[in-house]
Design a protein around this motif. Structure first.
Motif, PDB file in Angstrom:
ATOM      1  N   GLN A  60     -32.705  -2.663  10.233  1.00  0.00           N
ATOM      2  CA  GLN A  60     -33.107  -3.737   9.308  1.00  0.00           C
ATOM      3  C   GLN A  60     -31.941  -4.130   8.409  1.00  0.00           C
ATOM      4  OE1 GLN A  60     -36.724  -3.035   7.094  1.00  0.00           O
ATOM      5  NE2 GLN A  60     -37.944  -2.567   8.911  1.00  0.00           N
ATOM      6  N   LEU A  61     -31.244  -3.146   7.913  1.00  0.00           N
ATOM      7  CA  LEU A  61     -30.102  -3.464   7.039  1.00  0.00           C
ATOM      8  C   LEU A  61     -28.970  -4.117   7.829  1.00  0.00           C
ATOM      9  CD1 LEU A  61     -30.197  -0.317   4.718  1.00  0.00           C
ATOM     10  CD2 LEU A  61     -30.763  -2.684   4.088  1.00  0.00           C
ATOM     11  N   GLU A  77     -29.993  -7.673   8.400  1.00  0.00           N
ATOM     12  CA  GLU A  77     -29.778  -8.417   7.146  1.00  0.00           C
ATOM     13  C   GLU A  77     -28.300  -8.785   7.001  1.00  0.00           C
ATOM     14  OE1 GLU A  77     -31.439  -7.322   2.939  1.00  0.00           O
ATOM     15  OE2 GLU A  77     -29.382  -6.589   3.010  1.00  0.00           O
ATOM     16  N   THR A  98     -35.432  -7.591   6.022  1.00  0.00           N
ATOM     17  CA  THR A  98     -35.699  -6.707   4.887  1.00  0.00           C
ATOM     18  C   THR A  98     -36.690  -7.368   3.935  1.00  0.00           C
ATOM     19  OG1 THR A  98     -33.752  -7.635   3.835  1.00  0.00           O
ATOM     20  CG2 THR A  98     -33.480  -5.524   4.967  1.00  0.00           C
ATOM     21  N   HIS A 116     -33.209  -3.960   0.708  1.00  0.00           N
ATOM     22  CA  HIS A 116     -34.423  -3.135   0.700  1.00  0.00           C
ATOM     23  C   HIS A 116     -35.109  -3.179   2.066  1.00  0.00           C
ATOM     24  CE1 HIS A 116     -38.663  -2.464  -1.308  1.00  0.00           C
ATOM     25  NE2 HIS A 116     -38.413  -1.619  -0.337  1.00  0.00           N
ATOM     26  N   ALA A 117     -34.829  -2.152   2.871  1.00  0.00           N
ATOM     27  CA  ALA A 117     -35.472  -2.012   4.174  1.00  0.00           C
ATOM     28  C   ALA A 117     -36.735  -1.177   4.014  1.00  0.00           C
ATOM     29  CB  ALA A 117     -34.522  -1.315   5.150  1.00  0.00           C
TER      30      ALA A 117
END
Lengths: 371, 371, 371, 371
Positions: B247-248, B251, B258, B263-264
């Protein structure tokens, strides 16, 4: 870290499954207290009983006493903004003097004198009214005036504006059922005051909600979306009574239509999904024909009953009462319930079953058969 | 009528919206006490606040203190049939010394010494284990041995037989989350002892449940029916960590992946329906990248967090704490929460959100935006 | 009234349950024709058989023939805007020469030469790709490039933009499955052209959808809403193969994990709800261990199978074929199916079961047991 | 391999997006024919149009002609075992002379002479009756005799035993709606003969199903389980008419109760879930007040309308008809529909919308607004 002082108090106990008392254990307990910790081993019997051991107790409230006290409040207690309602709540003796009929349910008598108003407000708690006798009050829900008459069930889902006004020269009393204790417990409650005056002062025979929705199986095309609570604001006595009479007549003709011999019953449902009228409250009406005895049954979850008509004997746990019109009693979780009658008995019931069922905690035992 | 004496005690109060004191009112209050009735007008402020006013308080428990106390219990408290588990529960200081982290949630540290067993039992309460450090214990669920290792989330739905055994020469501690307070409140709890001995003493790397279910999007044809709780008994750290890293990374590549910048987050879900792992408990894992601050957010319903890795500052209501590995804290209903970190912060979270959402009581406010 | 001429043609028939021929009947039939009416009594045997009597027939297509023909198309048929795809569809011999594998399902071989593109478009029909051999093509779905490799199942729900491009110097062929015949039948189809060029020409090993979703039981918090079709765009062979191997291993260890002895199977599911990947299409993978024979089974609804690996004998209705890698065959509605293998057989299957089940028309019979 | 000869016939075409004709292409086409394969490029325009291009056409059937022909069949065609019913089905002129009103829907007039029986059978197809005029016939569903009278809607879900008998000295005609074409298309149909004689010859005013179920919002406790089709076998005209009158009255009082000005409408629903009466068929009743014109609207999916009362002008696609009592017309998928009336118009409508919606293929466009 929070500056709140720990309320934990631990004592060494000389009992089976408890660690042997010692200075070291005492010191450990002081450490746990300081850190706001509690061992499982001192609590497991209370927290994890073999079967539900309700703190609420089986209890009966006599309608004649309730009504007499409600009448007294009429003279002594104004109804208006702030107090909001002239209401006396059943306080289960097992629940420490709190106004909770059962751990989850609020049941109360509400009383409105001639020409009085109860002001408009809204709250997230779900509510209903049920009328055991009298008439003359209209409850106005989001501007829709709904007549209240004997035998009517009047649901009022959370967050709808509502006030009541008595248009007659007679006082009126009815019962309110809500999920107040549950909502308070899960800390989910919101409340707002409405206008001080009820704007809609009509007193039509049928509410707009009934005109839209009280047609069996017919759904207005303007309202096809999901509705988490019933849009029908009045379930009239005439329909309830007819449904119950038909069940008993069908039974007499040899068809399956009753729960058990002589026992007709309907559940009030949301016409948009066939489920309970509100997400936390179930309401039903049960009719026992003369010379009927129900099977003993116990269920996870608690109920409140009100006798609508007739007389009989009800058993809850180890309690046994002769009941008559208006009497209210509670059936705590997992306590056995049965009723019998010589001359016929009509019972209104509400419960927290939707909470129990939606969370998959339902269990029922009927005369020895567990499901 | 029940012979229980009424615990109701009413006093006349000179306050706005209270009826004026008088001998008649005093007599009325005696009558209400005798009949176990409580007026709404004395209670409405408590029962129907404008917004949730939690009795639970924001509180932090330091892991190093918990662990030290748990180690002490290892010497003083045996684990075995009767006491069942060597467990210390977080007792929210606002909840009167009861072992409840929040009104609905149980959170505890469990401790098992080398080669010890915790005996087999089952209960209707839903449970999970989460491991912040250590390994060596297998929890055996319906005969399926499930390894417990750092970062693993191990759900265990109600009414499944389970015991634990430590196969290593090191002690192990982990946290347990359950819906004990809720189940006790609604009086739905059943409990049974299993065999005194754990029969299955294997220590496989992967449980049978994982071998059947831990394949993304692939469902065994033998298990097509509905499953109210997840059949997957272990959500391994490797998968959680990978999902968060991806996720990061997405992003960073410019894609929406995220919750908010840096913020994952993942939710542990039931692969048979995509919903929460159990009907009463939600579990999630949140990762804040370095130099991240979350939006302030409050929700109906309560949560418990454990810091898995990293350091940061968390704010809950008017509390503010520097946190590090293993620290546990609670976010009571409707109290604002935010977190920030310079070097990165991994947070495990569980909550009662499925209860709140299934009953339609959910409300969320994020930095001023209510939904 | 419509000016369309009636295509109704009725003839008097001398047969049981038919009205006796007469001049009056003839005149009636002319009247019915003129008014575009058809009697039930001439049609009931066709419309209302005792059990489904499929018009589609059991049929086998040999992969080697398909592939050879696909290769020929590579030389003769350009791929580009207008024709859109270089595709050959299975035409069930019972369905009148239409490109329908069964009444509801489209199955086709698609062929892309080195460095070719298939242009971007979208349509409401649901689709997937399955790769029996080869690699080198990326299908780009809403800008997310998805590698296609042997054994991968690549769903592509309706109304998503998609194009394909071959980044390798080898041609590649795969099969496409769609609900084209069904969508055409219910007249629900929409189609739009996209940009002529595929903008995203990367060839990553894993798509963004996998990076977000291919973590067992872990759901990104950014995607909690309902998703009618799977958000996971690739179900990789490695996971499928592992799941099947585990089922057979668990069976060998004595646990219930296979559909029947020697027969492992998984269904590809939507991780957001655990149901079928798309609303009209089901996809499964079946593995028969050596020396396995399946029970004979028939179902309402039709299927297409492709042999992925191994050899065996399959029976469909009164047909019986020796099959090998790549061969495709159809099982029409309610025709008995079984398979057996000496050396092991891997079968990919897709079907219209979600249509049948969502509409409550499912019925299954397994070696004489109807459910 | 199947011995069925391939019906595929391919021709080279000199057209845009078609491969250039050549001897090699001709040879390829012969190869495809031999292997029962069809290219996409010759079919894509038909299979994947930009928007639904219905093969069914807008068409009107005049009630007076239908009724006259039905009366003729009374003299010429017996009703009994084998033929089962004296029924004339609407054959959409665009559907090749098949008895299909639309691709999915069957609509027919059924005719029963005085004291005649239509024998008992059951089938998986879902059915209903709607009565535009007359009375005297009881349809007996699983032994429950259901009176049929003008304005009644009488659903009859699949696999229930049913027969009809005329207890009066007058013939009676009504319309039947079924999903016969759809069920035949997906090859899901089962059929069984029942006893030759109808055993239950009573003619009660209300069926047992109504006595149990026709109470708004009240559900018998004996029937709490899910019911995929409505258990209510008669939706009486009195209730339908009252619901529509109330909607128009509420509109006149200034409340939102109608679909659009002057246009009241209800949907017949299953009281156990609030959804459509059957899984494949939707039924509604629309009332246009005098001087009303509906917005033009088109939808994916097809409908059949019958004029119940009044006169008006309806437009379907490029057709436009003056209609009166009993006239039937079809609205094919995605063809625009509107109606207008000077004196008021009552329309019964049924459609395949549950199929379309359950499979996620619904799309609606109202005077330019697509949803």
């Amino acid at each position: 870290m929070s500056t709140t002082r720990s309320p934990v108090k631990l004592e060494m106990v000389d009992a089976p499954n408890q660690p042997p008392a010692s200075p070291e254990l005492a010191e450990l307990y002081r450490g746990l207290e300081a850190e706001s910790l509690v061992p499982l081993w001192t609590e497991i019997g209370d927290l994890m009983p073999g079967a539900p051991d309700s703190s609420a107790v089986a209890h009966l409230w006599r309608w004649k006493h309730l009504l007499a006290l409600a009448e007294q409040t009429g003279d002594l207690v104004p109804v208006g903004r702030g107090g909001e309602r002239r209401v006396l709540a059943l306080a289960n003796p097992g629940l420490g003097g709190r106004p909770f009929a059962t751990p989850t349910l609020w049941a109360a008598i509400q009383y409105l004198k001639p020409f009085e108003d109860a002001p408009v407000h809204r709250h997230t708690q779900h509510a209903f009214r049920f009328v055991v006798e009298g008439e003359g009050v209209w409850t106005v829900v989001n501007g829709d005036p709904v007549a209240m008459r004997r035998g009517d069930f009047l649901p009022q889902a959370g967050w709808n504006w509502h006030g009541h006004h008595n248009v007659s020269s007679e006082p009126m009393a009815w019962i309110d059922g809500l999920d107040i204790p549950f909502a308070r417990y899960v800390e989910s409650t919101f409340f707002e005051f409405g206008p001080d005056e009820i704007a809609e002062r009509e007193s039509p025979d049928r509410s707009r909600s009934e005109r839209l929705w009280a047609h069996p199986g017919l759904r207005p095309l303007t309202h096809l979306g999901p509705a988490p609570a019933t849009p029908l604001l009045a379930y009239r006595w005439e329909a309830t009574d007819r449904a119950l009479r038909e069940q008993l007549a069908l039974e007499a003709e040899g068809y399956t239509a009753t729960v058990e011999p002589g026992h007709a019953a309907i559940r009030y449902t949301n016409p948009t999904d066939g489920g309970d009228v509100m997400r936390t409250l179930r309401a039903e009406f049960h009719r026992l024909a003369g010379d009927t005895r129900t099977a003993t049954r116990r269920e996870v979850g608690s109920s409140v009953f009100q006798v609508f008509e007739g007389t009989g004997t009800v058993s809850v746990g180890d309690q046994r009462w002769e009941v008559e019109r208006g009497d209210l009693f509670v059936v705590p979780s997992w306590q056995p319930f049965s009723a019998e009658t010589a001359d016929g008995l009509d019972l209104f019931r509400f419960s927290d079953a939707p909470i129990i069922e939606r969370l998959g905690m339902d269990r029922v035992e009927t005369e020895g058969t567990t499901t």
